[in-house]
Design a protein around this motif. Structure first.
Motif, PDB file in Angstrom:
ATOM      1  N   GLY A 266       7.322  -7.091   3.448  1.00  2.32           N
ATOM      2  CA  GLY A 266       5.955  -6.684   3.765  1.00  2.32           C
ATOM      3  C   GLY A 266       5.041  -7.891   3.798  1.00  2.32           C
ATOM      4  O   GLY A 266       5.479  -9.041   3.628  1.00  2.32           O
ATOM      5  N   ASP A 267       3.741  -7.663   4.038  1.00  2.62           N
ATOM      6  CA  ASP A 267       2.769  -8.750   4.042  1.00  2.62           C
ATOM      7  C   ASP A 267       1.548  -8.435   3.185  1.00  2.62           C
ATOM      8  O   ASP A 267       0.564  -9.162   3.228  1.00  2.62           O
ATOM      9  CB  ASP A 267       2.319  -9.057   5.491  1.00  2.62           C
ATOM     10  N   THR A 268       1.611  -7.367   2.398  1.00  5.63           N
ATOM     11  CA  THR A 268       0.491  -6.993   1.528  1.00  5.63           C
ATOM     12  C   THR A 268       0.989  -6.889   0.092  1.00  5.63           C
ATOM     13  O   THR A 268       1.958  -6.187  -0.188  1.00  5.63           O
ATOM     14  CB  THR A 268      -0.110  -5.646   1.968  1.00  5.63           C
ATOM     15  N   LEU A 269       0.299  -7.611  -0.815  1.00  5.06           N
ATOM     16  CA  LEU A 269       0.618  -7.557  -2.241  1.00  5.06           C
ATOM     17  C   LEU A 269      -0.457  -6.728  -2.942  1.00  5.06           C
ATOM     18  O   LEU A 269      -1.591  -7.187  -3.119  1.00  5.06           O
ATOM     19  CB  LEU A 269       0.646  -8.974  -2.839  1.00  5.06           C
ATOM     20  N   PRO A 270      -0.135  -5.494  -3.339  1.00  2.00           N
ATOM     21  CA  PRO A 270      -1.135  -4.677  -4.036  1.00  2.00           C
ATOM     22  C   PRO A 270      -1.535  -5.299  -5.372  1.00  2.00           C
ATOM     23  O   PRO A 270      -0.810  -6.111  -5.962  1.00  2.00           O
ATOM     24  CB  PRO A 270      -0.415  -3.335  -4.230  1.00  2.00           C
ATOM     25  N   ALA A 271      -2.700  -4.882  -5.838  1.00  2.00           N
ATOM     26  CA  ALA A 271      -3.257  -5.452  -7.072  1.00  2.00           C
ATOM     27  C   ALA A 271      -2.453  -5.024  -8.290  1.00  2.00           C
ATOM     28  O   ALA A 271      -1.680  -4.067  -8.263  1.00  2.00           O
ATOM     29  CB  ALA A 271      -4.719  -5.026  -7.221  1.00  2.00           C
TER      30      ALA A 271
END
Length: 793
Positions: free
Chosen positions: A736-741
């Motif tokens: 993926g390309d999004t790192l959740p908080a």
């Protein structure tokens, strides 16, 4: 062409050339004439020839042979020749050229010249192409000129000092005392140069503390600019010297960051600038934008921060798309800390989703997703789903991922959550991530009271459209598990529809035979068909016929499933009901958000123990039966056989177990211990770990795992790797390309290194990501690769 042809005639001849070959011929003849005249010692047209050569250089043709002529012209006593020599030096020379060292002495002499214009030429040239050695040699001269009485020279010297400090950081101490004294000047050019010089010097933490004392002086200068009367010399669209105002605001932002005393000293000024600056002109908006950034970056009062957010809200209503873009970028940075203030402009932000500009639309999407909360989840999700149905293809994946994340965090009910995910899959099923299907299946298994409603809804979706592979896969799985509920036709939440066994099998056969179905989708449909053999009574022969057809399928995976299912019908029919029974509740082994598990990309599911005891089936103590269960259900962990209680006889089916061993021969698992993880990067809340495993003597697999411990999500996360030339590198696609908080999910990327020459392994990894609207890029060098023994040994 005559050697004495004027510059204008040469330009006219070049422009009149009809072909590139003709143009090159004109330039070659003229360059030959210029070379011949350069060799003459008593040439009176040296500056004229260099001017023609500079034009040739601007067209992209070689002009390096004019470098020494520049050196000679700089040493000339005539101003016209000296001016052309300095111009040629700035265009033809740089710090990498040896000829640049030859003009150091001439620049030093000209810095002491009696004419301010000659001094200006030397200062401009040094500021443009001065090397580190030249800066060290000439820094005392520049510091002397900063204390000169001539404002014209001071302005040029300040700009030159900026170049010197950027080139040689150690020389900053030399200019620090003089830079502060320049703030007392009245000339705006000198003030501008002084502010930029102080800003550059403040990159050093020790110097920054020293210049915090200048905050009152800067505040006074800014007040003079804001409240001064009309000045034709500095007025731009009704704003007094906006360039100087912007520079002062940027410096105040640096000085007030993480310092309460400095922040308190500038709070009143920032409020006055925010309320007295005209926002109808572009220059006024530029000053307001810098004011907002300063307010948000320092330790400002809460009322002042609300005022800054309201200014950004007004920017969102501006007709200029650039202003709307920077407003949303700024709001995204503070949406976590000032969420209540930003929420007031939610309606305007949502309206920006309809903007035709792709960049504005992307920023509006990111900000809208950040504004979703438990109190507005229904209204915001309605707008986001409308946007998803009409958004550009490049935004569908990001929008779907954000909707999944928000729905998982703030879903008011399980039914609403499932309906939202199904809506996304129906609208953008081709753009969702692979782990969405197992995540939805896990969610469905936990909603036992909604099984009838879900299977009816998915069955209707399957009949309507089989092009969305994600929806088809979930629908096939549900029909296989809960097909008996579909046949009953009793669903309180939906209009009752009479469904027959033939209708269900026709729908699954349509999926199996459709050219739009992927191999994975056909696998779901075939398994669903097989599971229905224990849930229906009249069409078992038809199911057996369907399964047997795929025993010779060209797809190996599908063929293997069909062969195993045929074996269940023929040799193990007495076990079919137990093997194909309904799956128990599935739970995630770790918290996941945004469609990603904590291990990054693949959701780990585990079967929870049944809350109530079920009748014990005849025990099959052989592990091969468990392997068969594992093969038939990819989301269920292999069940371990339970030993029989002491004193009770066990049912011995060892011959059948032996046959199963032959059926599944070669499919046993080789379990290897988990490779050790090592942290290679930890900065800005981002942690990067590596796990290495040797595949052979020369091949090493490195799994990079990234996590985000910040309170805000990280987007556009990418990894790039570089290795020595003798090592072959292959990077697989990231999860993926999004790192959740708050480290709620991770991103993994596998790197395969082939080292045939057995050289020392080194790898440089570049991390790029965006957090709260700021782009961050960093590099880490990896030299340690702890690995296990080759896989399978």
């Amino acid at each position: 062409m005559s050697p004495s042809v004027p510059l204008q005639e040469m330009i006219r001849a070049i422009r009149s050339a009809k072909t590139q070959c003709e143009e090159r011929g004109v330039i070659q003849r003229e360059c030959a004439a210029i070379r011949a005249q350069f060799r003459q010692t008593d040439n009176g047209c040296r500056s004229h020839n260099l001017a023609k050569l500079l034009y040739v250089h601007m067209l992209g043709y070689p002009a390096h042979f004019g470098q020494m002529e520049c050196v000679r012209l700089i040493a000339s006593s005539r101003y016209s020749e000296k001016r052309m020599g300095y111009l040629g030096a700035m265009m033809l020379l740089d710090e990498k050229q040896d000829a640049s060292l030859l003009i150091t002495n001439s620049i030093k002499n000209d810095l002491s010249h009696s004419s301010q214009y000659v001094q200006s030429l030397a200062l401009c040239t040094l500021a443009c192409m001065g090397s580190a050695e030249m800066c060290r040699d000439l820094a005392p001269e520049i510091e002397r000129l900063l204390r000169a009485s001539n404002s014209y020279i001071k302005k040029k010297a300040a700009l030159c000092a900026i170049h010197i400090v950027r080139k040689v950081h150690d020389l900053g101490e030399l200019f620090a005392p003089t830079a502060r004294s320049l703030l007392t000047e009245k000339h705006h050019g000198v003030l501008h140069g002084a502010v930029v010089l102080i800003t550059t010097l403040c990159e050093n933490p020790e110097t920054l503390e020293r210049f915090r004392k200048t905050v009152p002086d800067l505040v006074q200068i800014m007040k003079t600019l804001v409240f001064s009367g009309y000045s034709p010399e500095h007025d731009v669209a009704g704003v007094s010297d906006p360039f100087l105002q912007v520079r002062i605001l940027r410096l105040l932002r640096i000085l007030g960051r993480n310092n309460e005393a400095a922040s308190d000293a500038m709070n009143d000024l920032l409020a006055q600038v925010a309320t007295n600056t005209d926002s109808t002109k572009t220059v006024g908006n530029a000053v307001l934008y810098e004011t907002v950034l300063t307010v948000l970056d320092i330790k400002s009062e809460s009322g002042l921060r609300v005022l800054a957010v309201n200014i950004l809200g007004r920017f969102l209503l501006n007709n200029d798309r650039n202003i709307r873009y920077i407003a949303m970028t700024s709001l995204q940075r503070i949406v976590v800390t000032d969420n209540t203030a930003v929420q007031r402009h939610r309606g305007t932000i949502v309206d920006c989703l309809k903007d035709p500009d792709a960049s504005v639309k992307r920023r509006a999407l990111e900000l809208s997703l950040a504004l979703v909360s438990a109190s507005n989840i229904r209204s915001m999700m309605k707008e986001l789903l409308i946007f998803l149905s009409s958004c550009p293809p490049e935004l569908k994946s990001h929008a779907a991922s954000g909707i999944f994340h928000a729905a998982e965090r703030y879903a008011p009910s399980q039914r609403w959550h499932i309906d939202t995910i199904l809506h996304v899959l129906t609208t953008a099923g081709a753009d969702v991530r692979d782990e969405t299907v197992p995540n939805l299946i896990q969610l469905i298994t936990n909603a036992s009271e909604l099984h009838c409603y879900i299977v009816h809804k998915l069955y209707r979706a399957l009949l309507k459209d089989i092009s969305q592979q994600s929806v088809v896969q979930v629908a096939c799985w549900c029909i296989g598990e809960y097909g008996d509920l579909l046949l009953k036709g009793e669903c309180e939440e939906m209009e009752p529809v009479q469904v027959t066994e033939d209708n269900i099998l026709d729908a699954l056969e349509t999926v199996l035979q459709s050219h739009m179905s992927s191999p994975a989708t056909r696998g779901f449909a075939l398994t669903a068909t097989m599971k229905l053999s224990t849930r229906i009574t009249e069409n078992v022969d038809r199911i057996r016929s369907i399964v047997s057809i795929y025993g010779s399928c060209i797809d190996v995976e599908l063929q293997q499933r069909a062969v195993e299912y045929n074996a269940l019908f023929k040799k193990y029919d007495h076990m079919r009901a137990a093997v194909l029974e309904r799956m128990p509740v599935i739970e995630k082994s770790s918290a996941s958000t945004n469609g990603e598990s904590a291990e990054g990309g693949s959701t780990n599911l585990q079967v929870s123990r049944a809350k109530e005891e079920k009748p014990q089936l005849p025990q099959q103590p052989t592990p091969q039966v468990c392997d068969l269960l594992d093969l038939l259900s990819s989301t269920e962990e292999p069940q371990k056989p339970t030993p029989a209680p002491s004193g009770e006889p066990t049912n011995k089916h060892y011959p059948a177990a032996g046959d199963l061993l032959d059926l599944l021969g070669g499919l046993e698992h080789n379990f290897t211990p988990a490779a050790p993880e090592e942290t290679v990067y930890q900065k800005n809340g981002v942690t990067l770990t590596q796990r290495c495993e040797k595949q052979s003597d020369s091949v090493l697999t490195v799994t990079l795992t990234a996590s985000n411990s910040n309170s805000a999500d990280i987007t556009c996360f990418t990894l790039q790797a570089a290795v020595p030339k003798s090592i072959q590198l292959h990077m697989k696609a990231p999860s993926g390309d999004t790192l959740p908080a708050l480290s709620s999910s991770k991103i993994t990327q596998t790197v395969v290194l082939n080292n045939p020459n057995k050289v020392t392994l080194k790898m440089r990894v570049r991390l790029s990501y965006t957090i709260q609207g700021s782009n961050v890029q960093d590099t880490v060098q990896i030299e340690s690769f702890p690995a296990l023994t080759p896989a399978g040994h």
